[in-house]
Design a protein around this motif. Structure first.
Motif, PDB file in Angstrom:
ATOM      1  N   TYR A 174       0.862  -1.154   0.113  1.00  0.00           N
ATOM      2  CA  TYR A 174       0.013   0.130   0.134  1.00  0.00           C
ATOM      3  C   TYR A 174       0.916   1.342  -0.150  1.00  0.00           C
ATOM      4  O   TYR A 174       0.583   2.276  -0.574  1.00  0.00           O
ATOM      5  CB  TYR A 174      -0.766  -0.258   1.115  1.00  0.00           C
ATOM      6  CG  TYR A 174      -1.926  -1.036   0.929  1.00  0.00           C
ATOM      7  CD1 TYR A 174      -3.194  -0.952   0.180  1.00  0.00           C
ATOM      8  CD2 TYR A 174      -1.780  -2.463   1.713  1.00  0.00           C
ATOM      9  CE1 TYR A 174      -3.836  -1.938   0.050  1.00  0.00           C
ATOM     10  CE2 TYR A 174      -2.912  -3.036   1.611  1.00  0.00           C
ATOM     11  CZ  TYR A 174      -4.206  -2.909   0.815  1.00  0.00           C
ATOM     12  OH  TYR A 174      -4.776  -4.037   0.579  1.00  0.00           O
ATOM     13  N   ASN A 213       1.735   2.153  -3.367  1.00  0.00           N
ATOM     14  CA  ASN A 213       0.458   2.374  -4.400  1.00  0.00           C
ATOM     15  C   ASN A 213       0.240   1.057  -5.143  1.00  0.00           C
ATOM     16  O   ASN A 213      -0.358   1.043  -6.415  1.00  0.00           O
ATOM     17  CB  ASN A 213       0.767   3.371  -5.360  1.00  0.00           C
ATOM     18  CG  ASN A 213       0.739   4.859  -4.725  1.00  0.00           C
ATOM     19  OD1 ASN A 213       1.925   5.381  -4.684  1.00  0.00           O
ATOM     20  ND2 ASN A 213      -0.330   5.428  -4.086  1.00  0.00           N
ATOM     21  N   GLY A 214       0.660   0.049  -4.667  1.00  0.00           N
ATOM     22  CA  GLY A 214       0.344  -1.312  -5.071  1.00  0.00           C
ATOM     23  C   GLY A 214       1.287  -1.766  -6.163  1.00  0.00           C
ATOM     24  O   GLY A 214       1.205  -2.699  -6.828  1.00  0.00           O
ATOM     25  N   PRO A 223      -6.489   3.652  -0.473  1.00  0.00           N
ATOM     26  CA  PRO A 223      -6.104   3.340  -1.802  1.00  0.00           C
ATOM     27  C   PRO A 223      -6.459   4.351  -2.662  1.00  0.00           C
ATOM     28  O   PRO A 223      -7.688   4.586  -3.069  1.00  0.00           O
ATOM     29  CB  PRO A 223      -6.590   1.880  -2.208  1.00  0.00           C
ATOM     30  CG  PRO A 223      -6.994   1.179  -1.044  1.00  0.00           C
ATOM     31  CD  PRO A 223      -7.367   2.226   0.010  1.00  0.00           C
ATOM     32  N   THR A 236      -3.460   2.431  -6.738  1.00  0.00           N
ATOM     33  CA  THR A 236      -3.648   1.417  -5.634  1.00  0.00           C
ATOM     34  C   THR A 236      -4.740   0.608  -6.283  1.00  0.00           C
ATOM     35  O   THR A 236      -4.511  -0.627  -6.332  1.00  0.00           O
ATOM     36  CB  THR A 236      -3.544   1.946  -4.314  1.00  0.00           C
ATOM     37  OG1 THR A 236      -2.413   2.816  -4.139  1.00  0.00           O
ATOM     38  CG2 THR A 236      -3.101   0.523  -3.346  1.00  0.00           C
TER      39      THR A 236
END
Length: 615
Positions: free
Chosen positions: A77, A80-81, A312, A316
């Motif tokens: 996370y 941002n993934g 998110p 994300t």
């Protein structure tokens, strides 16, 4: 990522040993070696070197420390993934030899990409510590949660990989270096289904010899691709008739409803009250079965500070959608036989090869996050078509053409950047509307226009990808004809342009802007390569697409209609509305496309229609 994790002020800050690359230029072949300090000693609990998780979903179930697992989830996370730091191992909170997973497989053969991330989240157990870090809850299906419930529920992560647990039981035999080597070796087959994994370490092998991979990089890549490829359809038996209870039917309906609505990250997604206060967790006491308050648990009450929730953003959510989609695909390739619910009334040969409900659950969550591949897979099943994700979905998902059309539209409208799968969704939507014969000509015209626009964007993305590859191959720099984005008048806003001139020293270029045709001379610092969607700019830098990493194509995303056919269809509709000049131009373009494709008779017919309209 360790610094960002430590910034949350966790009870135990973590550190990674620095690694070094040493070159021996005077030796034959000028070899390179990776070097790091040897970790000795024991942690505060008396445990020595320990592997906490791997890049293929294993999570330690003996010491079951929370911090390493929470750090891996936090890294996802916090990036941002785009990244997930896995393969956490070491002594105490001093770790070494991690493996970074990325959305584009850019960190070597051990980087299993979104599927590696999916394997982690499938076995990750959200804890009170995760709540305090502000990490969102990663949804798991009912059967996945049931599997987790078989293990101790002291708010810790559980393991679902018996094979790797057995390997780690060899701690008394293998030295620390051998364990590191064994881990590296296991990456070659990390994503194979459990029945295909048969890794037996050679206890007598010399550690020094095994410190380097035995197989070549090509062999490793081949193994990686093979392990992540689903079974061929030809080897599939007809799907069995699955027993479904009323709760199963309700679960299917709820999932499909979720797929058509955007995911909402409110306080419930973070196990918090509307006020922001963390909810108390209930745990299962293995001694008396009674529920206990998490606040009385030692592990749950260590972290006093509550970090802000990690909501998110769009990037994300896009990457979360990929993770859910790949987790569905892993279920569909029979990766998790332990999740399959047992129906004792069914005959042995009718037992399903995987849990179709878990496939549906994660596809629907991915679709809720606007993942195009998931929307297409679900839409195909609801239209009565097969999907490459799972051959069992048709046994639990009812045919619903209205729902199918809604999902195809959702795919086309997704903010996901790659245009080709969107165009594929549009083609299927167009075919359904054409077969139903209920949509108006105006509606059909708009659909075709949207498809053609997506096809053109897809073509431009592929061209940009080829230019990026060529630019990388020649060591950078711009050449005449390159598609770029230039900082117009140095205002800070970049516009699409084409390089029309390059200075002798290569430090400046003249660009021609697409919108008005004007030209401008700029230094290369104010010009950037027109990179296409991530799915296409796969070899720009060191990233890979799913197709390159896995060696397969997603048949769900195949465009089955040629653009010139659509142009001819659009021309017919335009002619009906009286737009003869537009129709004639479209017929001419369609004729050119058919001629280039060797369809001379068709090309002649369309060319004559264009002449008649202009006549």
């Amino acid at each position: 990522w360790a610094d960002k994790f430590n910034a949350t002020d966790p009870p135990h800050k973590i550190n990674f040993i620095r690694a070094y690359a040493i070159e021996f230029p005077d030796r034959e072949g000028q070899p390179w070696f990776a070097v790091e300090r040897f970790i000795d000693g024991k942690d505060r609990y008396g445990t020595g070197f320990l592997k906490h998780n791997t890049n293929s979903g294993f999570v330690d179930s003996d010491e079951h420390r929370i911090t390493p697992q929470a750090f891996s989830a936090h890294s996802f996370y916090a990036s941002n993934g785009t990244r997930l730091v896995a393969d956490i191992q070491g002594v105490g909170d001093l770790f070494t030899d991690p493996q970074v997973l990325s959305v584009d497989y850019r960190f070597g053969d051990g980087d299993l990409g979104p599927r590696g991330m999916a394997l982690f989240f499938k076995s990750f157990r959200h804890s009170a510590f995760s709540d305090r870090l502000g990490i969102p809850i990663f949804p798991l299906s009912r059967n996945e949660l049931k599997h987790q419930m078989k293990y101790s529920e002291d708010e810790v992560t559980v393991s679902d990989d018996d094979t790797e647990t057995d390997l780690l039981a060899l701690d008394t035999v293998l030295c620390r270096f051998a364990k590191l080597d064994l881990n590296r070796k296991s990456r070659m087959s990390a994503l194979m289904t459990p029945r295909d994994i048969n890794v037996t370490p050679d206890e007598s092998a010399d550690t020094l010899k095994r410190s380097n991979l035995v197989k070549s990089r090509a062999d490793i890549s081949s193994s990686l691709r093979a392990s992540m490829t689903s079974f061929r359809k030809s080897s599939r038996k007809p799907p069995p008739m699955l027993s479904r209870s009323k709760s199963d039917v309700d679960e299917v309906s709820q999932c499909i409803h979720l797929a058509l609505h955007d995911t909402v990250y409110d306080h419930k997604a973070f196990h918090r009250k509307a006020s922001g206060e963390i909810k108390e967790r209930q745990t299962y006491n293995n001694n008396n079965g009674a529920g206990t308050n998490q606040q009385g648990n030692r592990r749950g009450s260590i972290m006093k500070r509550v970090a802000p929730i990690m909501v998110p953003d769009e990037e994300t959510q896009n990457n979360l959608g990929k993770v859910h989609y790949h987790l569905a695909a892993l279920h569909g390739m029979d990766r998790f036989p332990e999740i399959i619910p047992i129906h004792h009334d069914d005959k042995k040969e009718e037992q399903p090869s995987h849990d179709a409900f878990s496939v549906l659950f994660h596809l629907c969550h991915a679709a809720s996050l606007k993942n195009v591949e998931a929307c297409i897979a679900l839409a195909r099943v609801k239209a009565g078509l097969d999907t490459s994700v799972s051959h069992l979905l048709k046994t639990i998902v009812p045919i619903d053409f209205e729902g199918s059309k809604d999902l195809f539209r959702r795919a086309m409208e997704s903010p996901m950047t790659a245009s080709e799968p969107k165009a594929a969704a549009g083609c299927l939507l167009y075919q359904i509307l054409k077969d139903e014969e209920t949509a108006s000509d105006i509606t059909i015209m708009h659909i075709i226009e949207d498809i053609l626009e997506l096809m053109q964007k897809s073509k431009e993305e592929k061209e940009a990808a080829e230019q990026a590859r060529a630019r990388a191959a020649r060591g950078g720099g711009f050449h005449v004809g390159d598609r770029v984005e230039a900082d117009f008048a140095l205002e800070g806003t970049y516009y699409a342009a084409t390089v029309v001139e390059v200075s002798e020293d290569g430090n400046s270029v003249v660009v021609k802007y697409d919108d008005d045709g004007s030209t401008e001379s700029l230094t290369i610092e104010n010009v950037r390569g027109n990179q296409a969607a991530t799915e296409h700019v796969s070899t720009f830098g060191s990233g890979l697409s799913d197709e390159e990493a896995l060696g397969i194509e997603n048949s769900d995303e195949k465009i089955f209609v040629e653009s010139y056919v659509l142009k001819a269809e659009l021309a017919e509709l335009k002619a009906k509305t009286g737009a003869t000049s537009e129709a004639a131009a479209l017929f001419e373009e369609a004729a050119d496309g058919a001629m280039n494709d060797g369809k001379m008779q068709t090309a002649t017919k369309w060319s004559m229609k264009a002449s008649e309209l202009l006549g």
